[in-house]
Design an enzyme around this catalytic site. Structure first.
Site, PDB file in Angstrom:
ATOM      1  N   ASP A  19       0.851  -1.315   0.070  1.00 52.98           N
ATOM      2  CA  ASP A  19      -0.017  -0.018  -0.124  1.00 52.98           C
ATOM      3  C   ASP A  19       0.883   1.240  -0.106  1.00 52.98           C
ATOM      4  OD1 ASP A  19      -2.141  -1.850   0.388  1.00 52.98           O
ATOM      5  OD2 ASP A  19      -2.945  -0.937   2.076  1.00 52.98           O
ATOM      6  N   HIS A  55       3.619  -1.966   3.188  1.00 52.44           N
ATOM      7  CA  HIS A  55       3.483  -0.795   2.724  1.00 52.44           C
ATOM      8  C   HIS A  55       5.073  -0.136   2.423  1.00 52.44           C
ATOM      9  CE1 HIS A  55       0.308  -1.126   5.929  1.00 52.44           C
ATOM     10  NE2 HIS A  55      -0.215  -0.187   5.249  1.00 52.44           N
TER      11      HIS A  55
END
Length: 258
Positions: A82, A228
């Site tokens: 992400d 992430h």
């Protein structure tokens, strides 16, 4: 039928929650009328909680269908990354290539617009891009109204479709939150909401030991792994590399539903 076809869960009835809300409040009124406030008030609080709490629970389907794992039979996981693109993206792509891994990058629209060459690099490396809103409103996504929600989802979808040459299939909400207005834009853009099976909280914790311990607890065949890039602690590349080593040690292959 392909895995993607099996998983593709576009909301069919974006406002179905309204019927449940109306029925619950009719029940509250009935209880209050027949049994008084000692029953009516607790019922009112409980029914409101039943519609508020799911906003903050990523796997709950009240406001939109959600994918939480792959229907995988073998030791396969869906690796998702992400918050990009970022300065970390090139190094993460190198790490993925070294490990022979594939990933879906859930990109923020305005960041992709500022770094289009990184979107191209992700796709050329054989990975997939997906929708992670346009501005990543971290602290207020859950509270967005219908117009703002439609803009966050729609603008990111249009941006990524233009940069990638095809529209994304998947959407991940900021922090996994939802609200009553998320399903309508997902339906309009034929997007499926994706949550996760396991995460290491690597966006806020830069310690590889703790991150890997959390990831390991949720690893299982078909898991959706959440990582992430671009975290403020500056160790995202190191953590992705560590996660890839963990997957290899545990005998897991990474797949993209296609």
């Amino acid at each position: 039928m392909s895995a993607a076809a099996t998983l593709h869960r576009i909301p069919r009835h974006p406002h179905a929650w309204l019927a449940w809300a109306a029925a619950s409040q009719l029940l509250v009124l009935l209880l209050w009328w027949r049994l008084g406030w000692t029953w009516g008030l607790p019922a009112l609080l409980l029914t409101h909680a039943a519609f508020i709490v799911p906003v903050f629970l990523p796997r709950v389907r009240l406001y939109a269908p959600v994918v939480t794992r792959l229907p995988a039979a073998g030791r396969q996981v869906w690796l998702t990354i992400d918050d990009g693109p970022s300065d970390d993206t090139p190094a993460i792509l190198e790490a993925l290539a070294r490990h022979g891994a594939r990933a879906t990058f859930f990109l923020v629209g305005e960041r992709a617009l500022a770094r289009p060459e990184l979107v191209t690099a992700i796709l050329e490396a054989g990975h997939e891009v997906a929708n992670h809103t346009h501005t990543h409103p971290q602290f207020r996504f859950w509270a967005l109204g219908p117009r703002a929600m439609a803009e966050e989802v729609g603008q990111a979808q249009r941006t990524l479709a233009a940069l990638a040459g095809s529209a994304p299939r998947w959407f991940r909400a900021v922090a996994g939150h939802t609200n009553p207005f998320v399903a309508a834009p997902l339906r309009a853009h034929r997007l499926t909401r994706v949550a996760w099976t396991t995460r290491g909280y690597d966006a806020v914790d830069g310690d590889p030991v703790r991150v890997l311990q959390r990831l390991r607890r949720g690893l299982r065949p078909g898991a959706i792994v959440l990582l992430h890039e671009g975290a403020r602690h500056g160790r995202s590349v190191e953590l992705v590399e560590a996660a890839l080593c963990l997957l290899r040690e545990q005998g897991y292959a990474t797949v993209i539903p296609d």
